[in-house]
Structure formats: C-alpha cells, structure tokens
Design a protein around this motif. Structure first.
Motif, PDB file in Angstrom:
ATOM      1  N   ALA A 134       0.836  -1.207   0.000  1.00 54.17           N
ATOM      2  CA  ALA A 134       0.000   0.000   0.000  1.00 54.17           C
ATOM      3  C   ALA A 134       0.863   1.245   0.000  1.00 54.17           C
ATOM      4  N   CYS A 135       0.351   2.266  -0.680  1.00 54.37           N
ATOM      5  CA  CYS A 135       1.024   3.559  -0.732  1.00 54.37           C
ATOM      6  C   CYS A 135      -0.008   4.643  -0.457  1.00 54.37           C
ATOM      7  N   ASP A 136       0.392   5.580   0.387  1.00 55.17           N
ATOM      8  CA  ASP A 136      -0.518   6.656   0.735  1.00 55.17           C
ATOM      9  C   ASP A 136       0.297   7.948   0.777  1.00 55.17           C
ATOM     10  N   GLY A 137      -0.281   9.011   0.255  1.00 59.08           N
ATOM     11  CA  GLY A 137       0.482  10.254   0.280  1.00 59.08           C
ATOM     12  C   GLY A 137      -0.386  11.484   0.290  1.00 59.08           C
ATOM     13  N   GLU A 138       0.204  12.554   0.779  1.00 61.83           N
ATOM     14  CA  GLU A 138      -0.457  13.851   0.743  1.00 61.83           C
ATOM     15  C   GLU A 138       0.583  14.878   0.296  1.00 61.83           C
ATOM     16  N   LEU A 139       0.261  15.615  -0.760  1.00 68.23           N
ATOM     17  CA  LEU A 139       1.204  16.580  -1.323  1.00 68.23           C
ATOM     18  C   LEU A 139       0.594  17.979  -1.282  1.00 68.23           C
ATOM     19  N   LYS A 140       1.359  18.920  -0.776  1.00 71.75           N
ATOM     20  CA  LYS A 140       0.902  20.319  -0.771  1.00 71.75           C
ATOM     21  C   LYS A 140       1.928  21.125  -1.559  1.00 71.75           C
ATOM     22  N   TYR A 141       1.517  21.581  -2.732  1.00 73.96           N
ATOM     23  CA  TYR A 141       2.444  22.280  -3.642  1.00 73.96           C
ATOM     24  C   TYR A 141       2.111  23.765  -3.694  1.00 73.96           C
ATOM     25  N   LEU A 142       3.165  24.564  -3.652  1.00 75.56           N
ATOM     26  CA  LEU A 142       3.006  26.010  -3.821  1.00 75.56           C
ATOM     27  C   LEU A 142       2.853  26.347  -5.303  1.00 75.56           C
ATOM     28  N   ALA A 143       1.799  27.053  -5.622  1.00 74.70           N
ATOM     29  CA  ALA A 143       1.551  27.414  -7.022  1.00 74.70           C
ATOM     30  C   ALA A 143       2.139  28.776  -7.361  1.00 74.70           C
ATOM     31  N   GLY A 144       2.569  29.508  -6.340  1.00 80.25           N
ATOM     32  CA  GLY A 144       2.881  30.909  -6.578  1.00 80.25           C
ATOM     33  C   GLY A 144       1.603  31.714  -6.480  1.00 80.25           C
ATOM     34  N   ALA A 145       1.598  32.887  -7.096  1.00 82.24           N
ATOM     35  CA  ALA A 145       0.515  33.834  -6.877  1.00 82.24           C
ATOM     36  C   ALA A 145      -0.809  33.410  -7.491  1.00 82.24           C
ATOM     37  N   PHE A 146      -0.740  32.540  -8.478  1.00 84.26           N
ATOM     38  CA  PHE A 146      -1.977  32.080  -9.128  1.00 84.26           C
ATOM     39  C   PHE A 146      -2.016  30.566  -9.111  1.00 84.26           C
ATOM     40  N   GLN A 147      -3.217  30.034  -9.096  1.00 81.78           N
ATOM     41  CA  GLN A 147      -3.337  28.582  -9.035  1.00 81.78           C
ATOM     42  C   GLN A 147      -2.703  27.920 -10.252  1.00 81.78           C
ATOM     43  N   GLY A 148      -2.412  26.633 -10.105  1.00 84.04           N
ATOM     44  CA  GLY A 148      -1.844  25.903 -11.229  1.00 84.04           C
ATOM     45  C   GLY A 148      -0.488  25.314 -10.927  1.00 84.04           C
ATOM     46  N   SER A 149      -0.283  24.861  -9.701  1.00 85.28           N
ATOM     47  CA  SER A 149       0.948  24.125  -9.409  1.00 85.28           C
ATOM     48  C   SER A 149       0.855  22.766 -10.093  1.00 85.28           C
ATOM     49  N   PRO A 150       1.979  22.105 -10.289  1.00 83.20           N
ATOM     50  CA  PRO A 150       1.938  20.772 -10.896  1.00 83.20           C
ATOM     51  C   PRO A 150       1.663  19.687  -9.849  1.00 83.20           C
ATOM     52  N   VAL A 151       0.719  19.952  -8.952  1.00 88.98           N
ATOM     53  CA  VAL A 151       0.472  18.946  -7.908  1.00 88.98           C
ATOM     54  C   VAL A 151      -0.212  17.705  -8.488  1.00 88.98           C
ATOM     55  N   ALA A 152      -1.045  17.893  -9.515  1.00 82.55           N
ATOM     56  CA  ALA A 152      -1.714  16.711 -10.080  1.00 82.55           C
ATOM     57  C   ALA A 152      -0.698  15.764 -10.725  1.00 82.55           C
ATOM     58  N   PRO A 153       0.166  16.252 -11.640  1.00 83.16           N
ATOM     59  CA  PRO A 153       1.194  15.331 -12.133  1.00 83.16           C
ATOM     60  C   PRO A 153       2.110  14.810 -11.023  1.00 83.16           C
ATOM     61  N   GLY A 154       2.331  15.634 -10.002  1.00 83.38           N
ATOM     62  CA  GLY A 154       3.126  15.158  -8.857  1.00 83.38           C
ATOM     63  C   GLY A 154       2.483  13.942  -8.222  1.00 83.38           C
ATOM     64  N   CYS A 155       1.166  14.008  -8.059  1.00 80.87           N
ATOM     65  CA  CYS A 155       0.429  12.870  -7.491  1.00 80.87           C
ATOM     66  C   CYS A 155       0.493  11.661  -8.424  1.00 80.87           C
ATOM     67  N   MET A 156       0.337  11.945  -9.720  1.00 83.88           N
ATOM     68  CA  MET A 156       0.268  10.843 -10.691  1.00 83.88           C
ATOM     69  C   MET A 156       1.605  10.123 -10.829  1.00 83.88           C
ATOM     70  N   CYS A 157       2.676  10.879 -10.705  1.00 83.07           N
ATOM     71  CA  CYS A 157       4.017  10.287 -10.851  1.00 83.07           C
ATOM     72  C   CYS A 157       4.471   9.546  -9.602  1.00 83.07           C
ATOM     73  N   ALA A 158       3.992  10.002  -8.450  1.00 85.79           N
ATOM     74  CA  ALA A 158       4.605   9.614  -7.184  1.00 85.79           C
ATOM     75  C   ALA A 158       4.893   8.119  -7.098  1.00 85.79           C
ATOM     76  N   PHE A 159       3.854   7.315  -7.294  1.00 84.11           N
ATOM     77  CA  PHE A 159       4.016   5.867  -7.098  1.00 84.11           C
ATOM     78  C   PHE A 159       4.048   5.110  -8.429  1.00 84.11           C
ATOM     79  N   ALA A 160       4.142   5.866  -9.536  1.00 82.93           N
ATOM     80  CA  ALA A 160       4.043   5.239 -10.855  1.00 82.93           C
ATOM     81  C   ALA A 160       5.095   4.157 -11.117  1.00 82.93           C
ATOM     82  N   PRO A 161       6.300   4.250 -10.553  1.00 78.06           N
ATOM     83  CA  PRO A 161       7.274   3.190 -10.859  1.00 78.06           C
ATOM     84  C   PRO A 161       6.914   1.834 -10.239  1.00 78.06           C
ATOM     85  N   TYR A 162       5.902   1.780  -9.397  1.00 78.79           N
ATOM     86  CA  TYR A 162       5.667   0.539  -8.663  1.00 78.79           C
ATOM     87  C   TYR A 162       4.281  -0.034  -8.932  1.00 78.79           C
ATOM     88  N   ASP A 163       4.261  -1.334  -8.951  1.00 76.08           N
ATOM     89  CA  ASP A 163       3.037  -2.086  -9.203  1.00 76.08           C
ATOM     90  C   ASP A 163       2.397  -2.389  -7.852  1.00 76.08           C
TER      91      ASP A 163
END
Lengths: 158, 285, 773
Positions: free
Chosen positions: C328-357
């Motif tokens: 099992a893998c569980d995570g919580e990511l809080k990304y700074l977007a700067g002054a306007f929304q749109g940090s790459p937190v979604a790809p960050g989430c998608m990549c995080a555990f991608a190397p593992y089955d």
C-alpha cells in the motif's frame, strides 16, 4: 550625455565607436557593433556567456566599461574561425555534441581557447575549474569537458 | 556619469577630491560594475586607476613585495616569486570569482569593496601586509586589517585610494595558507574564510602566527588570540584546539542566505585548523 | 567513456537512426551566428522595460504615469488599463494548464500586486537609459497587505488571502470559506486501509522541498512590431510560438491571423518558456507607440518574475510485506503554485508511485497560492518533488527489510500491464530493464571509501504527443526543405533530419531543416512534455512517406506503370515485381527535375494529433562523499540509466540524461529560493542561486536502454524530462548511506547537513557513521 571616442581592435580589425560612459563592453559589442555572438546571461559576471579576451586575458565583457577598451585588442567568438575554417575547438564542440541550446557555447569557446593558449595540456580537473565561471544548464558539462580535452590533444599535435 | 583615466596619483586624487557627487575609483570593476548595474550606486564620477604605473606593477625590494593595487588576479598568479613566498595569498586572490573575474579583479578592489567576506583580506592579514594610501594630504601607510571598518565602509578619507600593498619577504621557516568554505567548488562568496601565516624555528616550534578570518563578523578580523594559541607548539592537537576555540570565540557572524550563525562559527574553526596544517607544512619545507 | 546503448530487441537495419551526425544548426551555434531572443533588432526599435512591484502583496490604489510620459523620449506606457479583463478559462500550456483570468493578471497586475517582481507597468522609450528613468517617474500608490510564503501558513485559517472569494475546487461538499487552497486532487486505486493491514513494515515520513528555478542561461527576450493596420510580428525565445500567438491574441483582443510569431533560437527553457510574460507587453507597447519594441529581462527579473517550480510539503507512507512486496502507498502533497493557481500537484500525485506495481494506492494533492511568482513548468513538472519523497521512503523500507534496493525495486517494478494509480495500464515500459542494467553496471559494484555512500532511485514521466504539423518540400534539384513547428531546444533539428533522411534513403546534407514561423506552417503545440522528437518525428515520417508515395506516382506516370508496380529504394524509384529492370532507376533528383511535367511540385505534409506517447522510466546511481566537519556533499560518481524507446541521435539522448541529472544535483544540494521576512527574494542571481558549475561534477555516465514504443514508427519515447526525476532521491539515499542519517528536506545544503551531523553526535545516534580523518 557626452560620448567617448573609443578605438580598439576586434578580432584583429581596427574599430572605432562612440560610446556612452556607462555602456559596458558587452553593450558595445552587441548594440553598437552588432556582434551578437557574445551573449548576455546575467550582466553581473556570474555566468560567463559574455566571455571575451582583452589583450589576451579572459574577461566578462559585462564587467568592463566600453571606454576601458580604448587601445585594447578584443577577441570574440566571431574571431575563432578563420575564413571558412572552423577552429579546432569549434570542430570538437560539434563532434562531441557539446551543446544543446547553444546560448553558453560562445562563452565556453572563448574561455576554452584562452585556457588552451595558456595550458595546452590541461587535466580534466583543470578544465573544469577554468570553466567554472561558464554556466551551462543543458549539458551537465560532460560533453563540453570532453570536447575541450580532445581539442587540446589535437592542438598539441598529439 | 563622468569617466576619467588619469596617469598620476596626484591627478587621480585631485579628481576624486574635487567631485561633489558620488565618486568611485575603478580598478578591475568586478564589484563596481555590478553595483552600478543593480542600482546600488550611481556615481557621478568614475576614476580609472589603471593608467597609473605604480598601481599596475609588482616589485620585489629588500623590504618585501610591493604589489600595485590595480594588478589583476591573473597577473598576480603569474608572479612566480610572489607565489613561492606567499602561496596562500596568491591562492586567496585567485579564489575571487571565476577565471573571467580573475582577468580583471584586483587586490585593491577586493580590499576597498569592504566586504566582510573578501577572500584576499584574511590572507593579507596573515601575511602581515600594509597598504600604501594616497590622498590629498599625500601618502600614508595602514595595516591591512585596519582598512575595512564595516560592510562597504573603509578608513579611507575623501580623495584617498589604495596605491599598493607591501608584503614582507618570507623568511626561512615561514608559511601561509588560505582556505574558505563555499557550498559549491567555485563561484560562491566565502561563507567563512581563514588565512594563516606561521613562523617556525628550525625544530618546528611555532614562534609567531597571524590568523585572519573572513565572513564571520562585520569586517575581516585579525584574531590575535588564535595566533598566540599556536605559538610555542608544533601544531599539536591541544594547540590547534585552543586556536580553534579562539577563532570561534572571535566570530560574530550573521544568519543570511549564505550560512547560519552556528554553521559559520563551527566551520570557521574547521577551516582555520585545516589552513594551519597547510601553512605549517609549507613552513617546514 | 562510460556511455552505452543497450539494444534489447533485434535492431532493424537503419542507416542513420542511432548514429551521431553533426547537428544542422551546429556551425551557427559555434560561430556566434545563431540568433537568440535578444539578438534580433529592427530599425527604429524602442526599448521596453517593466516596472515591478517592490512589495510581495499590496493593493494597487492608483498608477500615475503622467510624469513618466512627459519625459522626452518616452513613447508609450502600458498598465492594467491597457489589458481587458479575462474570464476564467483553463487552456493547456505544455503539461500545465493556465487560466486567462490569471494570465492577464500575471503579465500585468490588476487589483493587486501578488509577489515581489509582479509587473505593474511597462515603458517603451528611445533608449534603455530613458526607459529606466521613466520607470522611476511612475507613481504607484500601494496599500501594503500582509503576505504569506509558506505552504502551511498559506493553508492555515486566518492566512492573508490572495484571491478574495477563492473556494477550494475538488472538495465535496465545497468549503464555505475562501482560502488560498485553489484545488484538491485525489488519485486512488484499491483500498489503502486493506493494503496497510497486510503490511509487515510501514514507513511514513514528511518531506519538504523548496522552490527552484529552471535556470536557463538566456533571459526572456522578444521583439514586437505592430503596424497601423494591426498586423503584427513578434520574434521571441519560446518553447511554443503558436502558444505565444494564441495568448497574445487573446490578451490583446487581436485576431490570431494578425500575429506572426517567429521562434528565435532558444537559450534553454526546461518548461519555463511555455508561458508569456513580456510578449503581450511588447505588442501592447508597440501598438501604442507605432514602433517596434524590444524587451529583454535582466537575470534579476528572470528569478523574481518568471516561473520557478513549486516548493512543497509532503507526507508519504508505504507498507510492504517481509518478503519485499509493496502492499500500500498513501500520500499527501501540498504544492506552492505561486501567486496564481496551477501548481503541478496533479502530475506530482500521478508520478509519485508510478514506478511501482501496487494494488492499493491513495494520494491527495493541494494546489496552494502564496505571494511568490507563479510557477511555470519545470522539466517533468511535479514529478521530481514527489519522486524524491517516495524514493526516500522506498530506500528506507529496503533498509528496514534488509533487501538490496535494486532487488526490492525489481520485485515491485511497474511493467507491461501494470495498472497505474492514475488510471492507465502501461504498455511495454523499460523500468525492469533499467533496474537490471543498474544491477549489472560497474558502478553498482564499485568499492566505496570512508564517508562515502551510494544511492539509487527510479523515476517516471508520462510524455505527451499532441498537435503537430510538418511539411517537407522536394526542391527542383532533389534536395529537400523540412519545416517543423516545435522549437528546437537541444538538437531536435538533427533528430528530425535523421528520420527524414532514413525514410527517404538519402544523406542528411540534402535536407535543410527549419523551425517555421506561425505563418508558414499549420498549428503546432509547443515543445514540452518531451514531445518534439516523438510528435514532430511522427509528422516527419508521415510527410516523408507522402513524398515517397508521390515520387512513385510520378515515376508510374512517366513509365506508364501502375503505382504499385514501383518501389522506392535508397533514394531512387524503380519498377518492381514483374516490371523490374524495365526502366533504369530514377533518383530523387531526377524525379524532382521532372516534377513540373509530371504534375507539379512535390510536397509532403503531415497534420496530426500525435497519439501513443509512451512513458520513460529511469534509474540513477549516485556516489557521494560527505565532509564530516562541514557537511559538504561531493558527487563522486553518477550514472543515468533510462529507457529511450529508441535513441534517434544517442549523443543528444545522453545529453538530456546528463543535463537532467545535473539540474537534479543542483536541486538536491544547493538550489533554493531564499526569502527574507519581508517577503522579498534574497538570491535573485546566479551568485547566490547556486546552479552546479563544471568543477562541482564528475563525468555523468549514461546507459541508454531501448524498449521501443510500439506507437512510434521508430520506437521513440520522450526522454527529456525523466532524467530530473530520480536525482534528488538518489542523492538523498546516497547521503543517508554515507552518514547513517536521513534527510527529509531539500536542499541538503552544508548548514543543514552539518546541523544533522552535530545533532547525531550530540545524542550518540548509533546509525551515525561519518569519521573525521
């Protein structure tokens, strides 16, 4: 604003310009003489993209006033090739694929030429330290160092 | 902005003294041009000192070396004899910036820019250097550690500038070294710097020691107590520990983007001990 | 030399693919001829400069430009009043989305200045000095507001709110109260509670990373000219000139057809040149002044006002069984977007555990605004941040389970058929092959000295395809002109030329490749997402095959044979099958010479939405030495192993591997945005924003693994971004194995490492293992 009459040679060619006091040699090269091969990456001497030689010494052209160039011999990347013949360093940079975007390349070439004129047989460490003032964000320096070392070998006639 | 390039000391002083606005001397320009570019200073007058002969030459006399304040680091490095006498000083001067910066940067500029982190100053302190200052009232000498008073503030009066450095000849049994700590291997400003000059007797006992520190206080320091801690020793662990304690006690650094107070104090001791070992080796060979 | 290519499938017989020819733009770039963003000029051009907010957060009550406008030589000034407000609409910019409501506010502050360096006005004047003087005459009345920089502080109740009324999206029910959290995202697979229940060992750690900048050496630059009839030209250093065109047309209320954008040579981008900053300002100034306007950022402006990538805080929890199976893998990511929304937190989430089955995965991300410059894409946006955290935990788990870190990863590695937590099932991917290559590499077996440690980490990036147009024209003499529209940021023209030459059976010399302007070619999405060799390469292959087909048709016509009785071999057409030998072969040159008589010019083109981009997995090995007295880390040895699908030009693939690794080394050890309590950036220059220099590094060894992408005619995968994903994990793990201590915060700079060393010494940490010589 009074302008200064400044004369010097660029890559051997006599050149005269009128130069504002606060203009740097880099400004003079790029804006007055349209020699845009010398690049501006930071204008504070931290990136080496504007490297030129002044009386054979490697300097950042962003940290020298244009008026200081009076009577000097300036060397830029445009002076490396002779006619249609590339300098060995230029050939080796191409052969080793020592560039990606290419913005830092003129500075690296000018700096490397100054190195090899002073030290024809540098170690990898010497190359790396000599070029530490030339930032490259694309290559990780690996292929640049290889190109310079290989050029040194060829230039020594080894 | 006006640019002048006088050929005599007198002419330079006259220009500087007469200027009502901000006047700056220009040697290598590696600090001045950055300050101008970043709007830290907007001088009305810039006086280029590089056409003044005395400022551009290095001479060796019976009393030591006289190094023109406008000699570049690259030129300094090529002075084989100076390097043999004071390798630590030459190394320190050559740590100022990149190869490109070395092509222009000078000892005079490194001193008069009055940065607490200047690399050459601790090494000059270690080498017991004095500076020759020229101004409207003529010439005066000052110990190098007395030139910088605070960040960007020197002991120079209006119209004065540093002409040259005097460094004694290295006697037998003397050695020097300068080390600094930076996060990268090049291109950084010293987080701490330590210059050490030692004199040993034929048996290897240290008879005199001068220790200069950079980037650990509002100005470069000459830490007499640290040097004294080594005197009488053969650089054994107890003496080094005492020296390190004295070094750390002298540190009054700040927290900034380059390092923390704790880090600077700690590493100042480490760097000083390492520099002392190199200086001692040089003194013994 | 430690550069190897591992061919894992029988190699088709290529003549050019896989070789290392000189690049078409090479000579221009070693002679200084190549013209980058700031190298373009027009007669009579003005200099444009930007006035930027000195405050990290302030209401802009008023802007008075009258004194500045009155300065002789000032020709135009633009402020917020010159840009129409935009509605909220998200559009793609590389792998990120942007919102025009925010873009118009980012290029020029409206109600508020939201970060130090935020553009407030722009001036066009006869000279740089006049423009500079004019900036000083613009009076801006600011009402200074409290600022917030840290992600936790920005999320806390009572934090200064950047965008009044912003309600967190992706929450059910929607929160009632406004906050700085723009969005919550969640990706889940299986049931993590059930997964952790089966775990024998669970490691849960918190991590922090700082904002880091792409650090391209060329500052942003453009030259714009707008004629009185509204027709405009802009030369700009960008990763996507069609994107620049679209954004500028939108922000300036112009028709797309009125704006021609020419992509100059680009001096590095790494994602940071996928958005607009100066371009709309230059156009607006030029329109107002009636003269060309050139704008160039200073390095200081690049750091203060262009996109770094997010800093983040993260929690990662992974559970495994005793025999080394991740459950099992569980995570919580809080990304700074700067002054306007749109940090790459979604790809960050998608990549995080991608190397593992893994069967049970849950990861939640938050996109948080603060008073920092708006982030832009930076090489695998989001991936390196979460990857660093996950690979650190994986390493700790391997240690706890007393398993070899490669064996542990192999046991759990994603492979063909693995379902990723973010949705898709992987096709053929090369992680297992890369791990195996690592295992058998000399580096993995080399002895280590005292105070040295070795780390390994894996990494993943999706890669994208997208809209692409390519055109190839056969010239009268049999040479060809190839036009592509994805800016060449590091050797693309070489790769495209190679693919065309391979297809056409001719030498590369016969083909001249150009990156066309927006007027000369159909639409192209930008260079980003490691898509250009993949997508424009697909286009080149299709266009080349169209040329071949047309050439065969012309020969068929000439010889009065059916087209299918003609074959094209090695740059010539000849009758095939029963008709073989009936006519002597005709070269491309001969067909070209007769093109007019046989039906007109021969042009092959391709307009596609390139599908089938395949992910690239990589594995990095790193040895470090840590100074026990100063906390300084030296990289002793470094090896990058990555699946390229197929390397068209292996030298440029290696270059991407090496460059990405070194950017990662900087991120791991020294790079960070340092702010004062006043909310101002303290290290806006290359002196104190410390990117690696040549003397910091060893040679970077590479192994190109080739597991071809079946969707691409040559098997290409994007490879440019994955190399920056593993370094921070690999280096953190190496430092751990050198010191016995775990570092959960980047950068692992000397003060941080020394403090940890001292703390370990003080408490007599049994794991601590550095020795003072």
């Amino acid at each position: 604003m009074a302008k200064h009459h400044v004369s010097f040679t660029i890559n051997g060619d006599p050149t005269e310009i009128l130069c504002e006091t606060h203009a740097t040699l880099l400004d003079v090269l790029r804006d007055e003489l349209e020699l845009t091969g010398t690049k501006e990456g930071c204008s504070t001497g931290d990136c080496g993209a504007c490297s030129v030689t002044v009386d054979g010494r490697l300097v950042c052209s962003c940290l020298m006033l244009g008026v200081e160039a009076n009577g000097k011999a300036i060397g830029t990347v445009e002076g490396l090739a002779k006619g249609d013949k590339l300098h060995v360093l230029q050939e080796k940079f191409l052969e080793h694929h020592a560039l990606q975007c290419g913005i830092c390349t003129p500075g690296f070439l000018v700096a490397s030429k100054a190195l090899l004129e002073k030290n024809p047989d540098p170690t990898e460490t010497e190359v790396r330290y000599w070029l530490a003032g030339n930032l490259c964000r694309c290559t990780g320096y690996d292929k640049i160092v290889r190109a310079v070392m290989d050029a040194a070998t060829v230039m020594r006639g080894a | 902005m006006r640019y002048e390039a006088p050929e005599t000391l007198e002419a330079a002083t006259a220009l500087l003294a007469a200027e009502m606005g901000i006047a700056r001397v220009l040697a290598g320009g590696t600090d001045l041009l950055v300050q101008m570019k970043t709007d830290m200073v907007d001088p009305a007058l810039v006086v280029d000192l590089k056409r003044i002969g005395e400022m551009r030459t290095i001479t060796k006399a019976v009393d030591g070396f006289h190094i023109g304040a406008a000699v570049s680091g690259a030129e300094l490095k090529e002075q084989v004899e100076l390097k043999q006498h004071w390798p630590g000083l030459v190394e320190a001067a050559n740590l100022i910036g990149s190869t490109q910066i070395q092509g222009r940067a000078t000892l005079g500029g490194n001193l008069c820019n009055a940065s607490p982190a200047a690399d050459s100053i601790p090494a000059l302190i270690a080498a017991n250097a004095t500076v020759s200052i020229f101004g409207p009232k003529g010439r005066r000498q000052l110990a190098v550690e007395d030139v910088v008073l605070a960040p960007r503030k020197t002991a120079l009066d209006k119209g004065e500038f540093v002409v040259s450095f005097h460094i004694p000849l290295r006697a037998k049994g003397m050695g020097d070294a300068y080390l600094r700590f930076i996060p990268r291997t090049e291109m950084d400003i010293a987080v701490v710097g330590a210059g050490i000059g030692l004199k040993t007797d034929p048996s290897g006992v240290i008879t005199a020691a001068r220790i200069g520190l950079g980037a650990v206080a509002s100005r470069p320091l000459h830490v007499k107590a640290a040097g004294d801690a080594l005197v009488g020793s053969k650089l054994d662990k107890a003496a080094v520990d005492k020296m390190v304690d004295a070094v750390r006690a002298a540190c009054k650094p700040i927290d900034d983007k380059r390092g923390t107070i704790e880090f600077r104090i700690k590493v100042a001791g480490v760097i000083a001990a390492r520099a002392a070992a190199i200086a001692y080796d040089r003194a013994r060979t | 030399m430690q550069e190897t290519v591992k061919k894992l499938t029988p190699e088709p017989e290529y003549k050019i693919i896989g070789t290392r020819p000189q690049r078409p733009d090479g000579v221009d770039k070693v002679t200084g001829r190549a013209r980058f963003g700031a190298d373009h000029n027009l007669p009579g051009q003005l200099t444009g400069l930007v006035l930027r907010s000195p405050h990290p957060h302030a209401n802009i009550r008023s802007i008075d430009v009258s004194a500045a406008m009155a300065l002789p030589g000032v020709k135009a000034i633009v402020t917020r009043d010159d840009f129409k407000d935009q509605g909220s609409e998200f559009v793609p910019a590389g792998e990120m989305l942007i919102n025009y409501r925010d873009v118009v506010r980012n290029v020029m502050a409206r109600e508020r200045a939201l970060y130090e360096g935020h553009a407030v006005a722009a001036v066009a004047a006869l000279s740089p000095s006049i423009a500079k003087a004019a900036l000083k005459l613009i009076k801006v009345d600011y009402e200074i507001l409290p600022h917030v920089l840290d992600v936790d502080e920005a999320m806390a109740p009572g934090a200064p709110i950047l965008h009044p009324g912003m309600i967190t999206a992706g929450m059910d029910p929607a929160p009632k109260r406004e906050s700085n959290v723009a969005k919550r995202v969640e990706f889940a697979l299986g049931d993590v509670a059930k997964g952790f229940a089966a775990a024998d060992v669970i490691v849960e750690r918190h991590f922090e990373t700082k904002s880091v900048h792409q650090g391209y050496i060329e500052p942003h630059a453009c030259l714009a000219t707008v004629a009185e009839d509204g027709q405009a030209d802009i030369w700009v250093s960008t990763q996507g000139h069609w994107i620049v065109r679209a954004h500028c047309a939108r922000l300036l209320g112009m028709d797309i057809s009125k704006i021609r954008v020419t992509a100059t040579e680009i001096g590095g981008g790494f994602g940071g040149k996928t958005v607009v900053y100066l371009e709309p300002l230059a156009l607006a100034l030029s329109r107002k002044a009636g003269k060309p306007v050139k704008m160039t950022m200073s390095r200081d402006e690049v750091f203060r006002a262009t996109g770094p990538t997010s800093g983040a805080k993260m929690r990662i929890k992974i559970g495994a069984t005793k025999d080394g199976r991740i459950v099992a893998c569980d995570g919580e990511l809080k990304y700074l977007a700067g002054a306007f929304q749109g940090s790459p937190v979604a790809p960050g989430c998608m990549c995080a555990f991608a190397p593992y089955d893994v069967d049970h995965v849950k990861i939640v991300g938050y996109d948080v605004v603060s008073n920092r410059p708006k982030v832009a894409a930076y090489r695998a946006p989001g991936g390196p941040i979460s990857g660093y955290a996950v690979e650190s935990v994986i390493d700790e788990l391997a240690s706890k389970l007393k398993l070899d870190p490669i064996a542990f990863r192999l046991k759990n590695a994603a492979r063909q058929g693995t379902k990723a937590a973010y949705g898709p099932k992987f096709g053929p991917v090369g992680l297992v092959e890369s791990l195996q290559a690592a295992q058998s590499h000399d580096h993995w077996k080399a002895p280590l000295k005292v105070n040295q440690g070795r780390g390994i980490a894996a990494g993943f990036w999706f890669n994208i395809g997208g809209e692409t147009t390519v055109s190839i024209a056969l010239n009268e003499d049999g040479t060809l002109v190839l036009m592509a529209g994805t800016p060449d940021i590091g050797g693309l023209r070489a790769s495209l030329c190679m693919m065309a030459a391979e297809e056409l059976g001719i030498g590369m010399d016969a083909i001249r490749v150009t990156i066309a302007d927006t007027q000369s070619l159909g639409y192209n999405f930008l260079t980003g997402g490691s898509r250009s060799t993949f997508s424009s390469g697909m286009g080149v292959v299709e266009a080349s095959r169209s040329i071949v087909k047309q050439v065969c048709e012309r020969a068929a016509k000439l010889w009065e044979l059916p087209t299918d009785a003609i074959e094209y071999v090695d740059g010539s057409v000849r009758p095939a099958g029963a008709n073989a030998g009936k006519h002597p072969p005709m070269t491309l040159k001969q067909v070209a010479a007769m093109a007019g008589k046989t039906g007109g010019p021969i042009v092959g083109s391709s307009s596609i939405n390139a599908h089938g981009a395949a992910p690239s997995f990589g594995v990095h090995l790193c040895d470090v030495e840590v100074d026990p007295e100063t906390g300084r880390t030296t990289i002793i040895r470094y090896t990058v192993i990555q699946d390229a699908g197929r390397a068209i030009h292996p030298a440029y693939v290696e270059g991407q591997y090496q460059g990405g690794a070194v950017q990662g080394i900087g991120w791991a050890l020294n790079e960070e945005y340092v702010y004062g309590t006043d909310g101002k950036l303290q290290n806006a220059g290359f002196l104190d924003y410390r990117i690696p220099v040549a003397s910091d590094l060893p040679m970077i060894d590479t192994v190109i693994v080739e597991v071809p992408n079946p969707a691409h005619p040559y098997g290409v995968r994007g490879i440019g971004e994955t190399p920056i994903v593993p370094p921070m994990g690999a280096i953190a793990n190496a430092i751990t194995h050198a010191t016995g201590l775990r570092f959960q915060s980047l950068p692992m700079s000397p003060p941080k490492v020394l403090a940890a060393i001292d703390a370990a010494r003080a408490v007599g940490d049994v794991n601590f293992k550095l020795k003072v010589a």
